[in-house]
Design an enzyme around this catalytic site. Structure first.
Site, PDB file in Angstrom:
ATOM      1  NE  ARG A  55      -6.758  -8.565  -1.704  1.00 35.32           N
ATOM      2  CZ  ARG A  55      -6.895  -8.224  -0.420  1.00 35.32           C
ATOM      3  NH1 ARG A  55      -7.774  -7.311  -0.085  1.00 35.32           N
ATOM      4  NH2 ARG A  55      -6.157  -8.787   0.517  1.00 35.32           N
ATOM      5  CE1 TYR A  68      -3.781  -2.244  -0.039  1.00 32.35           C
ATOM      6  CE2 TYR A  68      -2.828  -3.270   1.911  1.00 32.35           C
ATOM      7  CZ  TYR A  68      -3.748  -3.279   0.884  1.00 32.35           C
ATOM      8  OH  TYR A  68      -4.631  -4.311   0.758  1.00 32.35           O
ATOM      9  CG  HIS A  91     -10.020  -0.041  -4.826  1.00 31.83           C
ATOM     10  ND1 HIS A  91     -10.483  -0.446  -3.602  1.00 31.83           N
ATOM     11  CD2 HIS A  91     -11.062  -0.142  -5.679  1.00 31.83           C
ATOM     12  CE1 HIS A  91     -11.753  -0.798  -3.702  1.00 31.83           C
ATOM     13  NE2 HIS A  91     -12.124  -0.618  -4.961  1.00 31.83           N
ATOM     14  CG  LEU A  92      -4.480   3.215  -1.461  1.00 26.15           C
ATOM     15  CD1 LEU A  92      -4.362   2.696  -0.048  1.00 26.15           C
ATOM     16  CD2 LEU A  92      -3.640   4.455  -1.663  1.00 26.15           C
TER      17      LEU A  92
HETATM   18  O1  CA2 Z   1      -6.261  -1.128  -2.692  1.00 24.61           O
HETATM   19  C1  CA2 Z   1      -7.120  -0.687  -1.940  1.00 24.61           C
HETATM   20  O2  CA2 Z   1      -7.262   0.499  -1.706  1.00 24.61           O
HETATM   21  C2  CA2 Z   1      -8.019  -1.682  -1.190  1.00 24.61           C
HETATM   22  O3  CA2 Z   1      -9.303  -1.092  -1.067  1.00 24.61           O
HETATM   23  C3  CA2 Z   1      -7.375  -1.872   0.168  1.00 24.61           C
HETATM   24  C4  CA2 Z   1      -8.111  -2.892   1.012  1.00 24.61           C
HETATM   25  C5  CA2 Z   1      -8.289  -4.197   0.251  1.00 24.61           C
HETATM   26  O4  CA2 Z   1      -9.075  -5.091   1.020  1.00 24.61           O
HETATM   27  C6  CA2 Z   1      -8.943  -3.974  -1.097  1.00 24.61           C
HETATM   28  O5  CA2 Z   1      -9.005  -5.217  -1.757  1.00 24.61           O
HETATM   29  C7  CA2 Z   1      -8.163  -2.992  -1.920  1.00 24.61           C
HETATM   30  C8  CA2 Z   1      -7.329  -3.181   2.298  1.00 24.61           C
HETATM   31  C9  CA2 Z   1      -7.079  -1.959   3.118  1.00 24.61           C
HETATM   32  C10 CA2 Z   1      -6.129  -2.331   4.204  1.00 24.61           C
HETATM   33  O6  CA2 Z   1      -5.233  -1.273   4.377  1.00 24.61           O
HETATM   34  C11 CA2 Z   1      -4.057  -1.546   5.000  1.00 24.61           C
HETATM   35  C12 CA2 Z   1      -3.120  -0.543   4.992  1.00 24.61           C
HETATM   36  C13 CA2 Z   1      -1.911  -0.746   5.581  1.00 24.61           C
HETATM   37  C14 CA2 Z   1      -1.640  -1.932   6.188  1.00 24.61           C
HETATM   38  C15 CA2 Z   1      -2.568  -2.945   6.209  1.00 24.61           C
HETATM   39  C16 CA2 Z   1      -3.799  -2.753   5.619  1.00 24.61           C
END
Ligand code: CA2
Length: 139
Positions: A112, A26, A101-102
């Protein structure tokens, strides 16, 4: 005088950990830095930027956006792939919704690949890290 438009940018579970955990997935930017990027990109439009780890709270904010926002950017994080309740709330909006989404969920695990949000979004921006938010806000 016409009221200043308001853009809601809503973030789902675990995004508070941005920049702290899993930087290889991320990136290094914190959520506060992402917020600052959104505020810059909004160019005078008022940004309401929030994050929650709770599905019901996210839904409450979507309902609030229905009353108060001109547009909504949402990174629902894990709820993107699971929440019919969130979809139901988003369906009640008439303002434009941009899914953000990031990472690029389509290039990741199979679970996903399904988004409950995409069918009600005007568009989706994913895969560009914090720049996804900037593009989503501009959109
Ligand atoms: O890519 C994205 O922005 C997501 O929405 C991020 C979600 C994931 O479940 C989606 O499939 C894609 C997860 C967010 C968790 O964020 C974290 C950030 C730092 C460390 C751990 C988790």
């Amino acid at each position: 005088m016409p009221e200043t438009p308001v853009l809601y940018v809503l973030n789902g579970p675990n995004l508070n950990l941005l920049g702290v955990r899993e930087p290889e997935v991320y990136g290094h930017a914190t959520l506060a830095e992402v917020q600052a990027l959104c505020e810059q990109a909004a160019d005078g439009v008022t940004v309401v930027f929030r994050q929650t780890n709770h599905e019901g709270e996210l839904i409450d904010w979507v309902q609030e956006a229905r009353e108060k926002a001109s547009a909504l950017v949402i990174n629902a994080a894990g709820y993107t792939h699971t929440s019919v309740a969130l979809l139901d709330a988003l369906r009640t909006l008439t303002i434009p919704i941009v899914e953000c989404h990031l990472s690029n969920p389509s290039a990741r695990e199979r679970y996903r690949h399904r988004s409950y949000i995409s069918p009600v979004a005007a568009g989706v921006v994913s895969g560009f890290g914090p720049f996804s938010y900037e593009l989503a806000v501009k959109a």
